[in-house]
Motif scaffolding. Structure first.
Motif, PDB file in Angstrom:
ATOM      1  N   GLU A 151       0.771  -1.374   0.034  1.00  0.00           N
ATOM      2  CA  GLU A 151       0.060   0.021  -0.060  1.00  0.00           C
ATOM      3  C   GLU A 151       0.847   1.341  -0.027  1.00  0.00           C
ATOM      4  N   GLN A 152       2.348   1.270   0.210  1.00  0.00           N
ATOM      5  CA  GLN A 152       2.895   2.417   0.125  1.00  0.00           C
ATOM      6  C   GLN A 152       3.355   2.763  -0.909  1.00  0.00           C
ATOM      7  N   ILE A 153       2.521   3.014  -1.898  1.00  0.00           N
ATOM      8  CA  ILE A 153       2.713   3.425  -3.205  1.00  0.00           C
ATOM      9  C   ILE A 153       3.572   4.793  -3.477  1.00  0.00           C
ATOM     10  N   SER A 154       3.711   5.788  -2.285  1.00  0.00           N
ATOM     11  CA  SER A 154       4.132   7.104  -2.431  1.00  0.00           C
ATOM     12  C   SER A 154       5.446   6.892  -1.777  1.00  0.00           C
ATOM     13  N   LEU A 155       5.931   5.720  -1.212  1.00  0.00           N
ATOM     14  CA  LEU A 155       7.273   5.650  -0.339  1.00  0.00           C
ATOM     15  C   LEU A 155       8.334   6.113  -1.272  1.00  0.00           C
ATOM     16  N   LYS A 156       9.173   7.212  -0.700  1.00  0.00           N
ATOM     17  CA  LYS A 156      10.335   7.645  -1.547  1.00  0.00           C
ATOM     18  C   LYS A 156      11.856   7.200  -0.915  1.00  0.00           C
ATOM     19  N   GLU A 157      11.960   7.329   0.694  1.00  0.00           N
ATOM     20  CA  GLU A 157      13.063   7.037   1.223  1.00  0.00           C
ATOM     21  C   GLU A 157      12.623   6.155   1.910  1.00  0.00           C
ATOM     22  N   LEU A 158      13.691   4.922   2.053  1.00  0.00           N
ATOM     23  CA  LEU A 158      13.580   3.618   3.107  1.00  0.00           C
ATOM     24  C   LEU A 158      14.851   3.420   3.567  1.00  0.00           C
ATOM     25  N   LEU A 159      14.991   3.542   4.806  1.00  0.00           N
ATOM     26  CA  LEU A 159      16.082   3.538   5.667  1.00  0.00           C
ATOM     27  C   LEU A 159      16.119   2.035   6.401  1.00  0.00           C
ATOM     28  N   CYS A 160      17.103   1.177   5.884  1.00  0.00           N
ATOM     29  CA  CYS A 160      16.977  -0.058   6.734  1.00  0.00           C
ATOM     30  C   CYS A 160      18.457  -0.685   7.102  1.00  0.00           C
ATOM     31  N   PHE A 161      19.336   0.366   7.269  1.00  0.00           N
ATOM     32  CA  PHE A 161      20.762   0.056   7.675  1.00  0.00           C
ATOM     33  C   PHE A 161      21.100  -0.413   8.913  1.00  0.00           C
ATOM     34  N   GLN A 162      22.024  -1.207   9.266  1.00  0.00           N
ATOM     35  CA  GLN A 162      22.385  -1.908  10.478  1.00  0.00           C
ATOM     36  C   GLN A 162      21.271  -2.771  10.790  1.00  0.00           C
ATOM     37  N   ASN A 163      20.995  -3.704   9.992  1.00  0.00           N
ATOM     38  CA  ASN A 163      20.177  -4.639  10.603  1.00  0.00           C
ATOM     39  C   ASN A 163      20.541  -6.268  10.341  1.00  0.00           C
ATOM     40  N   ASN A 164      20.066  -7.059  10.139  1.00  0.00           N
ATOM     41  CA  ASN A 164      20.671  -8.634   9.735  1.00  0.00           C
ATOM     42  C   ASN A 164      20.340  -9.184   8.525  1.00  0.00           C
ATOM     43  N   PHE A 165      20.075  -8.172   7.458  1.00  0.00           N
ATOM     44  CA  PHE A 165      19.487  -8.946   6.011  1.00  0.00           C
ATOM     45  C   PHE A 165      20.688  -9.613   5.414  1.00  0.00           C
ATOM     46  N   ARG A 166      20.655 -10.635   4.972  1.00  0.00           N
ATOM     47  CA  ARG A 166      21.418 -11.466   4.120  1.00  0.00           C
ATOM     48  C   ARG A 166      21.283 -11.292   2.693  1.00  0.00           C
ATOM     49  N   ARG A 167      20.033 -10.716   2.317  1.00  0.00           N
ATOM     50  CA  ARG A 167      19.989 -10.363   0.975  1.00  0.00           C
ATOM     51  C   ARG A 167      19.133  -9.211   0.973  1.00  0.00           C
ATOM     52  N   ILE A 168      19.043  -8.546  -0.233  1.00  0.00           N
ATOM     53  CA  ILE A 168      18.208  -7.267  -0.576  1.00  0.00           C
ATOM     54  C   ILE A 168      16.729  -7.630  -0.330  1.00  0.00           C
ATOM     55  N   PRO A 169      16.187  -6.825   0.622  1.00  0.00           N
ATOM     56  CA  PRO A 169      14.720  -7.399   0.612  1.00  0.00           C
ATOM     57  C   PRO A 169      13.943  -7.356  -0.788  1.00  0.00           C
ATOM     58  N   GLY A 170      13.212  -8.110  -0.960  1.00  0.00           N
ATOM     59  CA  GLY A 170      12.408  -8.449  -1.964  1.00  0.00           C
ATOM     60  C   GLY A 170      11.242  -7.468  -2.209  1.00  0.00           C
ATOM     61  N   ALA A 171      10.996  -6.962  -0.784  1.00  0.00           N
ATOM     62  CA  ALA A 171       9.863  -6.099  -0.781  1.00  0.00           C
ATOM     63  C   ALA A 171      10.111  -4.695  -1.355  1.00  0.00           C
ATOM     64  N   ILE A 172      11.160  -4.305  -1.718  1.00  0.00           N
ATOM     65  CA  ILE A 172      11.469  -3.148  -2.686  1.00  0.00           C
ATOM     66  C   ILE A 172      11.454  -3.382  -3.978  1.00  0.00           C
TER      67      ILE A 172
END
Length: 473
Positions: A151-172
């Motif tokens: 539903e976040q069709i207006s999202l421009k900036e996503l900050l997800c630094f310093q987490n534990n992702f082992r791959r780029i999130p498919g959500a983007i």
């Protein structure tokens, strides 16, 4: 079951514009400004639970640095004027799906530094259709559901630094409005061919300080508007030949702090607007001719802290107008191949700190201090200066022959002087008469010198032998 009715009064203005009026007092432990669109400040208030209600015309709520642990459904009630909500630095561990319902005009949501958030439900951000900026940094997230931003069709900036992702999130994937993505300091190991599909308006991508060792071919093909790209401090030992193909709007590319050993002439072919390029802190020992030839906008190039020993002029000739060139911390061999760089340093004052490692005659000097001699108009490497610095611009075989005779005579003289002082020093020889010493020495010296002269005259008839003798000396 009960329903809480929220009374909201408003004044109708011309053209049907409604002005929300405050009908509630400021929450305990918070302060509120008096503007019509008020700001509610509840930071550092030692809260363990959210206030029961907020002023309905609040445009900004700050709940940073409290001890909040849980967000229930509709946790903030209905706040139609709320534009910014900050929940940074709390202890939130669970967010009920629909927790942010009732905030239809929220533009910015900050939830960084909540280290107990490890999981997000697909419907966590339901109804936030106008959200522009979301900060989920330092939350111990391991992944995100692929459809969480549906539903976040207006999202421009996503900050997800310093987490534990082992791959780029498919959500983007496919989020065409995203312009900035911050994924630095995660544990991402690869950039797959489909990781960044559909991000056609992305301008800023930060993947620095991950564990990326593999980048698939055409992984960045959809990033046509990318301007700033951070890939530094990863484990990249090589790149696909067409890695950055099509990124003709890129202004800054950071590849520093990787394991690259060479720079391919195919990497930067499309980067005609690139202004800053970082290749520092790698293991570069070779740069292909033509690697930088299309970088016609380049102003700053970082090549420091590598294994470069030389830098041929042919590598840089097409971009000779570069603004800043950083070359320190490389094992430079300051031979004639770097003479052009020394001249450039002196002419443009754009380069400095180029310490020489070799040859030994100039080791420890800065390139700016190295003096290059010329032989028949050709540069002579510093390693050969012992033979050439005293030779004028018109050296001939005769000059070299005279130099050889001079060396032989000086060597003979040193030997004779050594013999004349050896007797008294050792104290084992009887002292002869003065005339005997002079006569014997003169006779010996004359004989040896005559022998040397005859030998040299013989070699004059054999130029090849003479050349060998001169070179050996």
């Amino acid at each position: 079951m009960f329903v809480t009715v929220i009374a909201v009064s408003f004044l109708m203005l011309p053209h049907g514009v409604a002005l929300w009026a405050c009908t509630r007092s400021c929450p305990p432990s918070c302060t509120c400004t008096q503007e019509k669109s008020c700001t509610v400040l509840c930071d550092r208030a030692n809260m363990v639970e959210l206030p029961a209600e907020f002023p309905c015309e609040a445009s900004s709520i700050n709940l940073e640095k409290n001890s909040l642990k849980f967000l229930a459904e509709r946790a903030f009630g209905t706040l139609p004027s709320l534009k910014s909500l900050s929940l940074d630095h709390n202890n939130i561990s669970f967010i009920t799906p629909g927790a942010f319902k009732g905030l239809p005009n929220l533009l910015e949501l900050k939830m960084a530094h909540n280290e107990y958030i490890r999981y997000l439900h697909t419907r966590t951000f339901t109804s936030l259709k106008r959200l522009v900026r979301l900060d989920l940094s330092d939350c111990n997230l391991f992944n995100m559901p692929d459809r969480i931003f549906l539903e976040q069709i207006s999202l421009k900036e996503l900050l997800c630094f310093q987490n534990n992702f082992r791959r780029i999130p498919g959500a983007i994937r496919g989020m065409e409005n995203l312009t900035h993505i911050y994924l630095e300091r995660n544990k991402i190991e690869a950039v797959a061919y489909n990781s960044l599909l559909g991000l056609s308006n992305l301008k800023y991508l930060n993947l620095q300080d991950n564990r990326i060792s593999v980048i698939h071919d055409e992984a960045f093909k959809d990033l046509r508007r990318l301007e700033n790209f951070y890939l530094n401090d990863n484990l990249l030992a090589e790149l696909p030949q067409q890695s950055f193909k099509g990124l003709n709007r890129l202004k800054m590319l950071n590849l520093g702090g990787n394991l690259l050993t060479n720079v391919s002439k195919n990497w930067f072919g499309d980067l005609v607007e690139l202004e800053v390029l970082y290749l520092d802190r790698n293991r570069l020992s070779f740069i292909e001719v033509g690697a930088f030839e299309n970088l016609t906008s380049l102003m700053t190039l970082h090549l420091n802290s590598n294994n470069l020993t030389t830098l041929p002029f042919t590598v840089f000739q097409p971009i000779y107008f570069i603004g800043r060139l950083y070359l320190f911390r490389n094992p430079w061999e300051c031979n004639c191949e770097l003479e052009w760089l020394k001249e450039w340093m002196e002419s443009y004052k754009l380069v400095r700190d180029i310490p020489c490692t070799s040859p030994s005659s100039v080791a420890g000097l800065d390139l700016s201090e190295v003096m290059y001699a010329r032989l028949n108009g050709t540069c002579v490497d510093p390693a050969e200066l012992n033979l050439t610095t005293a030779i004028p611009d018109y050296p001939t075989t005769e000059n070299k022959f005279n130099s050889l005779i001079s060396k032989l005579l000086h060597q003979e003289l040193r030997e004779e002087m050594g013999n004349s002082t050896e007797g008294p020093r050792n104290g084992t020889l009887l002292e002869p008469a003065e005339g005997q010493v002079s006569s014997a020495h003169r006779s010996s010296s004359a004989g040896k010198i005559l022998h040397l002269l005859l030998a040299c005259l013989f070699f004059l008839q054999a130029p090849a032998s003479l050349s060998s003798l001169i070179n050996a000396s």
